[in-house]
Design an enzyme around this catalytic site. Structure first.
Site, PDB file in Angstrom:
ATOM      1  CB  SER A  31      -0.837   0.151   1.328  1.00  0.00           C
ATOM      2  OG  SER A  31       0.017  -0.078   2.450  1.00  0.00           O
ATOM      3  CB  SER A 101       2.997  -5.025   3.015  1.00  0.00           C
ATOM      4  OG  SER A 101       2.838  -3.705   4.128  1.00  0.00           O
ATOM      5  CG  PHE A 102      -2.680  -3.249   1.496  1.00  0.00           C
ATOM      6  CD1 PHE A 102      -3.847  -3.078   2.047  1.00  0.00           C
ATOM      7  CD2 PHE A 102      -2.784  -3.336   0.069  1.00  0.00           C
ATOM      8  CE1 PHE A 102      -5.035  -2.746   1.436  1.00  0.00           C
ATOM      9  CE2 PHE A 102      -4.009  -2.967  -0.741  1.00  0.00           C
ATOM     10  CZ  PHE A 102      -5.327  -2.777   0.028  1.00  0.00           C
ATOM     11  CG  ASP A 222       9.258  -4.415   7.693  1.00  0.00           C
ATOM     12  OD1 ASP A 222       9.211  -3.213   7.596  1.00  0.00           O
ATOM     13  OD2 ASP A 222       8.476  -5.396   7.228  1.00  0.00           O
ATOM     14  CG  HIS A 250       7.843  -3.349   4.342  1.00  0.00           C
ATOM     15  ND1 HIS A 250       7.282  -4.179   5.234  1.00  0.00           N
ATOM     16  CD2 HIS A 250       6.811  -2.568   3.626  1.00  0.00           C
ATOM     17  CE1 HIS A 250       5.984  -4.321   4.870  1.00  0.00           C
ATOM     18  NE2 HIS A 250       5.557  -3.439   4.040  1.00  0.00           N
TER      19      HIS A 250
END
Length: 272
Positions: A31, A101-102, A222, A250
């Protein structure tokens, strides 16, 4: 399908990269501001295609070239339903899914709500369990367009800041404002931002019920999503393995591209 392509998914024109043949892999991006499927997975897709897979990578609602109406309400339900409709349209009756992630929160919902359609599950620095908002994620979701601001976001994503050049920051800035993308992004995760983390979290019992073999990947350094989230997912998902990359932030698929691709293709196994 032409490559790339814009497909009507419900009433929404959706930009989709669909390449290769063989056992399918659905790739769900993160995102960050200015993100798109092609940007997120540019180093991953060639490795999967070379290994004999078909890759399907959409721009999720509001990102890249998938532009909803101005009054669209962004939430986990609409994003997840959009992905399911995309799977139906592209003929993905059963697929491996990789969520970054998202995108990991969406991948988890697919595995929970449609277990018969998810062959294998890969989660990378995934959202999907509750954790306190980090300064890094607050920087990402709180982005306001500008070169300095974009550079700050990009540096939050990586351990090695030398990777973040002025040219990269300017290129990503341009993507983050194209066709009103910055206005869409500002509508997704407004303050207070902790509520969006909580809203994307699945319940522990739901996670314990996941049947798909699951690979969990995280960068040790991260600063956006804490490694504790992956440890929690590892503890809850029955058939799971966890891999931590040292000296990595990340962006595991960027900072550790070769190692990540080898791990991913090994986990997915030879295409059937």
């Amino acid at each position: 399908m032409s490559d790339p392509s814009t497909l009507p998914i419900g009433s929404l024109d959706t930009h989709v990269v669909d390449r290769g043949t063989g056992a399918p892999v659905l790739l769900l991006h993160g995102s960050g501001p200015g993100v798109s499927a092609e940007a997120n997975w540019r180093l991953t897709m060639p490795a999967l295609i070379e290994a004999g897979h078909r890759v399907v990578a959409p721009d999720l609602i509001g990102f890249g070239r998938t532009v909803p109406p101005p009054d669209h309400v962004y939430d986990l339900r609409s994003w997840t339903d959009h992905v399911v409709a995309l799977m139906d349209t592209t003929g993905l009756e059963r697929t491996a899914v990789v969520g970054n992630s998202f995108g990991g929160a969406l991948a988890l919902r697919l595995a929970i709500e449609h277990p018969d359609r998810i062959d294998r599950l890969v989660l990378m620095g995934a959202v999907g369990v509750r954790f306190p908002l980090t300064p890094g994620l607050d920087t990402v979701w709180g982005y306001r367009a500008g070169v300095v601001e974009m550079r700050r976001v990009l540096e939050a994503f990586v351990h090695d800041h030398a990777m973040i050049t002025d040219d990269l920051a300017r290129m990503r800035l341009a993507a983050s404002i194209e066709d009103g993308a910055d206005l869409r992004f500002a509508a997704m995760f407004p303050e207070p931002r902790q509520r969006w983390i909580d809203a994307m979290a699945s319940d522990d019992d739901e996670l314990r019920a996941i049947t798909a073999p699951t690979l969990i990947v995280h960068g040790r350094e991260d600063q956006v999503i804490p490694t504790s989230t992956s440890q929690t997912l590892f503890d809850l998902i029955p058939d799971a393995q966890l891999h931590l990359f040292g000296r990595c932030g990340h962006w595991t698929q960027i900072e550790k591209a070769a190692e990540f691709n080898a791990l991913l293709t090994s986990f997915l196994g030879p295409p059937v």
